[in-house]
Design a protein around this motif. Sequence first.
Motif, PDB file in Angstrom:
ATOM      1  N   TRP A  27       0.813  -1.220   0.000  1.00 14.51           N
ATOM      2  CA  TRP A  27       0.000   0.000   0.000  1.00 14.51           C
ATOM      3  C   TRP A  27       0.848   1.271   0.000  1.00 14.51           C
ATOM      4  O   TRP A  27       0.417   2.287  -0.539  1.00 14.51           O
ATOM      5  CB  TRP A  27      -0.946  -0.013   1.200  1.00 14.51           C
ATOM      6  N   GLY A  28       2.025   1.235   0.561  1.00 17.44           N
ATOM      7  CA  GLY A  28       2.898   2.399   0.586  1.00 17.44           C
ATOM      8  C   GLY A  28       3.382   2.817  -0.797  1.00 17.44           C
ATOM      9  O   GLY A  28       3.909   3.911  -0.966  1.00 17.44           O
ATOM     10  N   ARG A  29       3.190   1.951  -1.783  1.00 17.99           N
ATOM     11  CA  ARG A  29       3.611   2.261  -3.155  1.00 17.99           C
ATOM     12  C   ARG A  29       2.466   2.793  -4.023  1.00 17.99           C
ATOM     13  O   ARG A  29       2.672   3.053  -5.213  1.00 17.99           O
ATOM     14  CB  ARG A  29       4.196   1.004  -3.800  1.00 17.99           C
ATOM     15  N   LEU A  30       1.277   2.973  -3.471  1.00 24.16           N
ATOM     16  CA  LEU A  30       0.146   3.419  -4.285  1.00 24.16           C
ATOM     17  C   LEU A  30       0.412   4.760  -4.970  1.00 24.16           C
ATOM     18  O   LEU A  30      -0.117   5.027  -6.047  1.00 24.16           O
ATOM     19  CB  LEU A  30      -1.135   3.487  -3.445  1.00 24.16           C
ATOM     20  N   GLY A  31       1.245   5.596  -4.373  1.00 19.92           N
ATOM     21  CA  GLY A  31       1.598   6.873  -4.989  1.00 19.92           C
ATOM     22  C   GLY A  31       2.365   6.713  -6.292  1.00 19.92           C
ATOM     23  O   GLY A  31       2.485   7.665  -7.068  1.00 19.92           O
ATOM     24  N   VAL A  59      -9.420   1.491   2.259  1.00 22.38           N
ATOM     25  CA  VAL A  59     -10.377   0.584   1.623  1.00 22.38           C
ATOM     26  C   VAL A  59      -9.663  -0.617   1.014  1.00 22.38           C
ATOM     27  O   VAL A  59     -10.107  -1.757   1.165  1.00 22.38           O
ATOM     28  CB  VAL A  59     -11.215   1.324   0.552  1.00 22.38           C
ATOM     29  N   LEU A  60      -8.559  -0.383   0.327  1.00 20.50           N
ATOM     30  CA  LEU A  60      -7.866  -1.484  -0.339  1.00 20.50           C
ATOM     31  C   LEU A  60      -7.266  -2.484   0.636  1.00 20.50           C
ATOM     32  O   LEU A  60      -7.131  -3.661   0.311  1.00 20.50           O
ATOM     33  CB  LEU A  60      -6.771  -0.940  -1.261  1.00 20.50           C
ATOM     34  N   SER A  61      -6.919  -2.033   1.823  1.00 18.90           N
ATOM     35  CA  SER A  61      -6.318  -2.940   2.797  1.00 18.90           C
ATOM     36  C   SER A  61      -7.368  -3.727   3.586  1.00 18.90           C
ATOM     37  O   SER A  61      -7.023  -4.574   4.409  1.00 18.90           O
ATOM     38  CB  SER A  61      -5.382  -2.179   3.738  1.00 18.90           C
ATOM     39  N   SER A  62      -8.643  -3.470   3.326  1.00 27.52           N
ATOM     40  CA  SER A  62      -9.708  -4.232   3.991  1.00 27.52           C
ATOM     41  C   SER A  62      -9.961  -5.538   3.234  1.00 27.52           C
ATOM     42  O   SER A  62      -9.468  -5.747   2.130  1.00 27.52           O
ATOM     43  CB  SER A  62     -10.987  -3.392   4.061  1.00 27.52           C
ATOM     44  N   ASP A  63     -10.752  -6.401   3.821  1.00 24.89           N
ATOM     45  CA  ASP A  63     -11.078  -7.683   3.198  1.00 24.89           C
ATOM     46  C   ASP A  63     -12.049  -7.492   2.034  1.00 24.89           C
ATOM     47  O   ASP A  63     -12.724  -6.479   1.927  1.00 24.89           O
ATOM     48  CB  ASP A  63     -11.717  -8.622   4.221  1.00 24.89           C
ATOM     49  N   GLY A  64     -12.121  -8.506   1.181  1.00 17.65           N
ATOM     50  CA  GLY A  64     -13.107  -8.506   0.112  1.00 17.65           C
ATOM     51  C   GLY A  64     -12.561  -8.205  -1.265  1.00 17.65           C
ATOM     52  O   GLY A  64     -13.327  -8.067  -2.212  1.00 17.65           O
ATOM     53  N   HIS A  65     -11.249  -8.105  -1.388  1.00 14.09           N
ATOM     54  CA  HIS A  65     -10.640  -7.799  -2.682  1.00 14.09           C
ATOM     55  C   HIS A  65     -10.067  -9.065  -3.314  1.00 14.09           C
ATOM     56  O   HIS A  65      -9.743 -10.031  -2.623  1.00 14.09           O
ATOM     57  CB  HIS A  65      -9.522  -6.763  -2.528  1.00 14.09           C
ATOM     58  N   ALA A  66      -9.920  -9.019  -4.607  1.00 16.23           N
ATOM     59  CA  ALA A  66      -9.306 -10.140  -5.323  1.00 16.23           C
ATOM     60  C   ALA A  66      -7.895 -10.373  -4.788  1.00 16.23           C
ATOM     61  O   ALA A  66      -7.219  -9.445  -4.339  1.00 16.23           O
ATOM     62  CB  ALA A  66      -9.263  -9.855  -6.819  1.00 16.23           C
TER      63      ALA A  66
END
Length: 127
Positions: A27-31, A59-66
């Motif tokens: 997630w730290g690389r999203l920028g 949101v991306l670090s929560s559950d429910g993603h591929a």
Amino acid sequence: MKPTNEDTVEIAQVLALWGHIMDDREWGRLGEVLTKDAVWDASAFGFEPVAGLEAITSVLSSDGHARAHHTTNIVVSEGPGEEARVRSKGLGVMDGGTVISAVYTDELRRAADGWRISRRAIHLNRP
């Protein structure tokens, strides 16, 4: 602006990197792929649209993603000013092995350090 062939290659690299960042949960690389004020809309999957790197990361670090993201069929087109519009397909592998198909509609903006997604909307293809 009308994207050059070089722009198209750079934009495809950004979309490919998105999948790697997601799959590796970096997630730290999203920028590296999103603008600071980016909007992420996955309401098709039950998530509220959010804006800004911090909110998107949450949101991306929560559950429910591929668990695996694969971007294909990238089509880059002209956008206003220093922007480009992109439509691509996405395949996602969910927990348990179910595969989903989605369409990404993106707006990208040229920044000093390269192209970044300023808006991403994800639409689920339903059989």
